[in-house]
Design a protein around this motif. Structure first.
Motif, PDB file in Angstrom:
ATOM      1  N   VAL A 176       0.819  -1.220   0.000  1.00 41.54           N
ATOM      2  CA  VAL A 176       0.000   0.000   0.000  1.00 41.54           C
ATOM      3  C   VAL A 176       0.851   1.268   0.000  1.00 41.54           C
ATOM      4  N   GLU A 177       2.191   1.143   0.126  1.00 51.81           N
ATOM      5  CA  GLU A 177       3.041   2.326   0.203  1.00 51.81           C
ATOM      6  C   GLU A 177       3.884   2.563  -1.046  1.00 51.81           C
ATOM      7  N   TRP A 178       4.176   1.517  -1.821  1.00 51.84           N
ATOM      8  CA  TRP A 178       5.150   1.655  -2.908  1.00 51.84           C
ATOM      9  C   TRP A 178       4.705   2.664  -3.959  1.00 51.84           C
ATOM     10  N   GLN A 231       6.407   8.227   5.695  1.00 54.61           N
ATOM     11  CA  GLN A 231       5.809   6.909   5.537  1.00 54.61           C
ATOM     12  C   GLN A 231       6.124   5.981   6.706  1.00 54.61           C
ATOM     13  N   VAL A 232       7.258   6.179   7.359  1.00 56.05           N
ATOM     14  CA  VAL A 232       7.554   5.388   8.558  1.00 56.05           C
ATOM     15  C   VAL A 232       6.502   5.664   9.630  1.00 56.05           C
ATOM     16  N   ALA A 233       6.224   6.947   9.864  1.00 56.24           N
ATOM     17  CA  ALA A 233       5.192   7.303  10.851  1.00 56.24           C
ATOM     18  C   ALA A 233       3.833   6.769  10.415  1.00 56.24           C
ATOM     19  N   ARG A 234       3.546   6.858   9.120  1.00 57.16           N
ATOM     20  CA  ARG A 234       2.261   6.365   8.612  1.00 57.16           C
ATOM     21  C   ARG A 234       2.155   4.853   8.761  1.00 57.16           C
ATOM     22  N   ALA A 235       3.255   4.151   8.496  1.00 53.40           N
ATOM     23  CA  ALA A 235       3.253   2.692   8.628  1.00 53.40           C
ATOM     24  C   ALA A 235       3.065   2.274  10.079  1.00 53.40           C
ATOM     25  N   VAL A 284       3.700  10.017  20.827  1.00 56.22           N
ATOM     26  CA  VAL A 284       4.998  10.698  20.883  1.00 56.22           C
ATOM     27  C   VAL A 284       5.911  10.208  19.758  1.00 56.22           C
ATOM     28  N   THR A 285       5.882   8.911  19.482  1.00 59.23           N
ATOM     29  CA  THR A 285       6.722   8.359  18.415  1.00 59.23           C
ATOM     30  C   THR A 285       6.343   8.946  17.059  1.00 59.23           C
ATOM     31  N   ILE A 286       5.063   8.971  16.751  1.00 56.08           N
ATOM     32  CA  ILE A 286       4.609   9.491  15.452  1.00 56.08           C
ATOM     33  C   ILE A 286       4.890  10.984  15.341  1.00 56.08           C
ATOM     34  N   VAL A 287       4.670  11.739  16.420  1.00 56.62           N
ATOM     35  CA  VAL A 287       4.935  13.185  16.399  1.00 56.62           C
ATOM     36  C   VAL A 287       6.420  13.449  16.166  1.00 56.62           C
ATOM     37  N   ALA A 288       7.292  12.705  16.851  1.00 59.09           N
ATOM     38  CA  ALA A 288       8.732  12.903  16.689  1.00 59.09           C
ATOM     39  C   ALA A 288       9.171  12.649  15.253  1.00 59.09           C
ATOM     40  N   ILE A 289       8.687  11.566  14.653  1.00 54.95           N
ATOM     41  CA  ILE A 289       9.059  11.249  13.277  1.00 54.95           C
ATOM     42  C   ILE A 289       8.529  12.302  12.311  1.00 54.95           C
TER      43      ILE A 289
END
Length: 306
Positions: A176-178, A231-235, A284-289
């Motif tokens: 779904v990301e490529w 995309q890392v945060a989205r994944a 916090v993880t998603i916000v930081a990324i």
């Protein structure tokens, strides 16, 4: 006698690009970007060194005691004598330790899926931009077809067929990301492929693979880095959603999403910590990324004054 062909404009991109040290200095001019990077580094280190920072392996049955189940934050273990900073869940697992171990899975899934999707998408996008014609039409129709469906729906369908598992979740996220990476790489590749130094390389007979690797790919890297960060945060958020719905990672290797799901049923009983603390860790993880991704977007944009 064969002559070693030299690209006449081989160093054009390198000469116009800002030195790496200037990019680094530009990044740290933003307090928000610096804060996001420091926070992200701390989160990654906490995940990597989870076995050394946690009080227990929360998924080792020999280290658990059912009598410690649902202890409030700050209460002391009856079996081991140390306080649980964030409380325990219904199985007696230390929530602080569970969050650290859950971060490892969430970050691993996010990074692996985004990296794999970037490699596949960038390759297909550059090939489409360089060769054009029917091959480009086929690749871009696949991109349009994939982007026309909601990502969460496609991931749910894939996992419904393949079943739970970290490998299956990563595969579903890659699928779904490529397309996002492919569309970006094609756009940049089309611009670069029309420049004079690319035409000169064609005239001199430079192999196609060399043009793709030495000229088109380096010019695609800055926007792809920004997209990959987002995309890392989205994944991570997608994986958390899938695990919360019960179709993501198995219960024996829970991520932050599964921890939130496990504690959700106790929310209305007053035992908020089982869902709230994993949820805060995920937030916090998603916000930081995202903070890092936003700053990289500004720094790597040559048209914007950073």
């Amino acid at each position: 006698m064969p002559v070693d062909l030299v690209d006449p404009f081989a160093n054009e991109a390198e000469e116009t690009a800002r030195p790496m040290r200037d990019l680094i200095r530009s990044y740290f001019r933003s307090p928000i970007g610096t804060f996001g990077l420091v926070l992200m580094v701390l989160i990654v280190l906490a995940a990597v060194f989870a076995p050394f920072l946690s009080f227990q392996n929360p998924y080792d049955l020999l280290q658990l005691d059912i009598l410690d189940g649902q202890l409030k934050p700050g209460e002391t273990s009856a079996a081991y004598g140390y306080p649980y900073m964030l409380g325990t869940d219904d199985q007696g697992r230390d929530m602080f330790s569970a969050i650290l171990y859950g971060l490892r899975i969430s970050l691993g899934v996010g990074i692996l899926s985004a990296t794999t999707a970037a490699l596949i998408g960038a390759t297909l996008g550059l090939v489409a931009a360089y060769h054009g014609g029917r091959l480009e039409s086929i690749i871009m129709r696949l991109v349009d077809f994939q982007l026309s469906f909601p990502t969460i729906l496609v991931a749910l369908m894939i996992l419904a067929v393949m079943g739970k598992g970290i490998g299956n979740v990563i595969l579903a996220l890659v699928l779904v990301e490529w397309a996002t990476f492919a569309r970006t790489a094609r756009g940049v590749g089309l611009v670069e492929s029309r420049k004079d130094y690319i035409e000169a390389s064609h005239v001199l007979g430079v192999p196609s693979w060399r043009i793709l690797l030495r000229h088109l790919l380096p010019n695609c890297i800055p926007p792809l880095i920004v997209i990959a960060t987002v995309q890392v945060a989205r994944a991570i958020s997608l994986e958390a959603t899938l695990s919360f719905l019960g179709v993501g990672v198995p219960i024996t290797e829970p991520s932050l999403g599964l921890l939130i799901s496990n504690g959700y049923q106790y929310m209305f009983s007053g035992m908020y910590w089982m869902s709230v603390f994993p949820g805060l860790a995920l937030l916090v993880t998603i916000v930081a990324i995202n903070l890092v991704g936003d700053r990289l977007r500004d720094v790597l944009n040559p048209r914007k004054d950073t």
